[in-house]
Enzyme design. Structure first.
Site, short mmCIF file in Angstrom:
data_model
loop_
_atom_site.label_atom_id
_atom_site.label_comp_id
_atom_site.label_asym_id
_atom_site.label_seq_id
_atom_site.Cartn_x
_atom_site.Cartn_y
_atom_site.Cartn_z
N SER A 83 38.81 21.63 47.40
CA SER A 83 37.51 20.98 46.99
C SER A 83 36.82 20.45 47.67
O SER A 83 36.31 19.59 46.76
CB SER A 83 38.75 19.88 45.87
OG SER A 83 39.52 19.35 46.69
N SER A 112 34.59 12.18 41.91
CA SER A 112 35.77 12.31 42.19
C SER A 112 35.84 13.36 43.61
O SER A 112 34.55 13.78 42.89
CB SER A 112 36.45 13.27 40.76
OG SER A 112 37.48 14.38 41.26
N ASN A 114 36.43 16.69 43.19
CA ASN A 114 36.02 17.41 42.11
C ASN A 114 33.79 17.65 41.58
O ASN A 114 33.46 18.93 41.52
CB ASN A 114 36.60 17.73 41.42
CG ASN A 114 38.02 18.07 41.38
OD1 ASN A 114 38.14 18.53 43.34
ND2 ASN A 114 38.99 17.69 40.26
N HIS A 161 11.09 59.62 55.43
CA HIS A 161 11.76 59.82 56.09
C HIS A 161 12.79 60.19 57.21
O HIS A 161 12.94 61.16 57.67
CB HIS A 161 12.52 61.38 55.09
CG HIS A 161 12.98 61.18 53.36
ND1 HIS A 161 13.32 62.32 52.54
CD2 HIS A 161 11.68 61.14 52.44
CE1 HIS A 161 13.24 61.40 51.63
NE2 HIS A 161 12.32 61.25 51.43
N SER A 291 15.68 44.59 81.16
CA SER A 291 17.30 45.02 82.08
C SER A 291 17.22 45.32 83.25
O SER A 291 16.51 44.53 84.20
CB SER A 291 17.00 46.97 82.27
OG SER A 291 17.72 47.11 82.72
N SER A 292 18.10 45.15 83.41
CA SER A 292 18.72 44.41 84.94
C SER A 292 18.87 45.41 86.05
O SER A 292 18.81 44.86 87.71
CB SER A 292 20.21 43.99 84.76
OG SER A 292 21.68 44.98 84.43
N LYS A 297 11.16 46.96 82.21
CA LYS A 297 11.61 48.02 81.14
C LYS A 297 11.22 46.14 80.46
O LYS A 297 11.75 45.50 80.83
CB LYS A 297 12.68 48.00 81.20
CG LYS A 297 13.08 48.32 79.47
CD LYS A 297 14.83 49.61 80.34
CE LYS A 297 15.57 49.74 78.33
NZ LYS A 297 16.03 49.23 77.69
N GLU A 304 15.54 41.99 67.55
CA GLU A 304 16.94 42.44 67.77
C GLU A 304 17.56 41.22 67.38
O GLU A 304 19.03 41.03 67.21
CB GLU A 304 17.16 42.61 69.00
CG GLU A 304 17.07 43.66 69.73
CD GLU A 304 17.00 44.25 70.68
OE1 GLU A 304 17.83 43.68 71.48
OE2 GLU A 304 17.28 45.48 71.94
#
Length: 438
Positions: A83, A112, A114, A161, A291-292, A297, A304
């Site tokens: 609650s 209250s 609630n 598709h 990229s490492s 890249k 993402e």
């Protein structure tokens, strides 16, 4: 030097009882608990139910909490009594410490856990959605709309598709994305109609026992005046007390937004794939090394992040749905869970939508060589021949072109299609326009 401890024994018990996640109740909910208690004190003072000096002291202490001056005094884990009683008492104790009032008899007068705790969750969600999320979505919608207009003449292959389909324009695709976000805003805004209906005044079970009959109305008016938010009475006090359907509804609208963002981010990442072995129809902003180990890249990092946020929001919605299902009789007792997940979803969607607009969409450029290549190579343009030579003959042309690798026009002429008819019919710009005026 550590801050003086302002909370009391009930808070200390809750901290000891619930060492669950290490994650506290969202501070937005705490601030709204305090805001409600400050307004309640002013109203109870006006109604002659609290001494004027006591009401002023309570309201002043509550205002300090709303301003963020005592955030460290709310240490209870979010996974607590369902609650929110522990956090309500935490707030009562801190205000009592600051004001000298009695935590239950004066700070909590006419209230209250609630009715106050769910009201705080509703209002935190209402404020964040109204002032943060909806403006962020409008920003994203505008960014997509600008690209839709600037890309309106760039023809590319359509895809259904994941297979080649008749050409479309890049602008048409982005206009579809723009409309997805516009519709998401509409759905979310519609859900707020019910979120702004709060159970305040119902006290323990919805009957309003121990509160003045004018209390809830006056507190709502006070809160609306203070914040500029439209805050409404419940449709029925027992409906408002016994379930959290309106929060489930809002979460559902957020889930739809997450679904839309997933579609948009996926499409953009795919269209930007390459630069040589992918689809290569868009250039995405280069924000960091991708990229490492692979020099040069570049990855679609912003899409993402958006995809990860969308997954989290959908997961949050599942938990909110289950929490909403588990209300029992006069009270839902999964409110901390619902509040935690809903506030997180709103925050994540706000920040990721802003980031998506500013760090990705605004910087996207068309790869005109890529779009021209895809538009010119799709065999689905033969669809435009249906009306002139019939489906079966058009299908035979496509089948031969697919098998031999010949250009579609060459095969069509081999099979007897008039060159002038072909050139008149296969106009990529006209095909992409469909029924729109070219």
């Amino acid at each position: 030097m550590a801050a003086k401890r302002l909370y009391g024994g009930e808070t200390a018990k809750a901290v000891a009882n619930f060492p669950v996640s290490g994650e506290r109740v969202p501070i937005q909910v705490i601030h709204w608990l305090a805001r409600i208690k400050g307004a309640a004190a002013r109203v109870n003072g006006e109604l002659g139910l609290l001494k004027p000096a006591t009401a002023r002291k309570i309201a002043k202490a509550a205002d300090e909490i709303v301003a963020g001056k005592h955030d460290s005094q709310f240490p209870i884990d979010v996974f607590q009594t369902g609650s929110g009683t522990s956090s309500n008492m935490n707030t009562n104790e801190v205000i009592a410490s600051l004001s000298g009032a009695h935590a239950n008899d004066e700070v909590n007068f006419g209230q209250s856990s609630n009715d106050v705790f769910p009201s705080a969750v509703h209002l935190a969600a209402l404020e964040m959605t109204t002032n943060e999320l909806l403006p962020a979505l409008k920003l994203l919608e505008r960014s997509l709309g600008k690209k839709a207009r600037s890309f309106k003449n760039i023809v590319k292959a359509g895809r259904t598709h994941l297979m080649d389909a008749v050409p479309v324009t890049l602008g048409q695709e982005f206009a579809g994305y723009e409309t997805q976000i516009a519709l998401a805003r509409e759905r979310i805004d519609a859900a707020l109609i019910h979120v702004r209906q709060i159970p305040l005044g119902g006290t323990a079970t919805g009957t309003g026992l121990n509160t003045h009959r004018q209390f809830a109305q006056k507190v709502r008016r006070e809160l609306s005046k203070e914040t500029g938010l439209k805050i409404d009475a419940p449709a029925h006090p027992f409906e408002a007390q016994g379930n959290r359907d309106s929060l489930v509804e809002l979460s559902g609208a957020l889930k739809v937004l997450a679904v839309s963002l997933t579609k948009i981010a996926n499409d953009i990442a795919l269209m930007g794939s390459g630069p040589r072995a992918g689809i290569g129809e868009l250039f995405l902003p280069e924000l960091q090394k991708g990229s490492s180990i692979m020099p040069g890249k570049v990855n679609p990092v912003i899409p993402e992040v958006v995809l990860q946020v969308a997954a989290q929001v959908i997961g949050n919605d599942t938990a909110i749905t289950i929490g909403g299902m588990q209300g029992q009789f006069e009270l839902n007792v999964r409110i901390p869970l619902i509040g935690r997940n809903l506030i997180q979803s709103i925050h994540l969607l706000t920040s990721s939508s802003t980031m998506f607009a500013e760090k990705c969409i605004d910087g996207i450029k068309p790869n005109k060589a890529g779009t021209a290549a895809s538009a010119g190579s799709t065999l689905a343009v033969a669809t435009a021949l249906n009306g002139a030579i019939g489906y079966d003959k058009a299908a035979a042309i496509v089948k031969q072109a697919t098998a031999t690798g010949q250009p579609l026009r060459e095969v069509a002429l081999e099979q007897g299609v008039d060159a002038k008819l072909y050139d008149k019919t296969i106009n990529l710009r006209v095909i992409a326009a469909g029924n729109e005026e070219v």
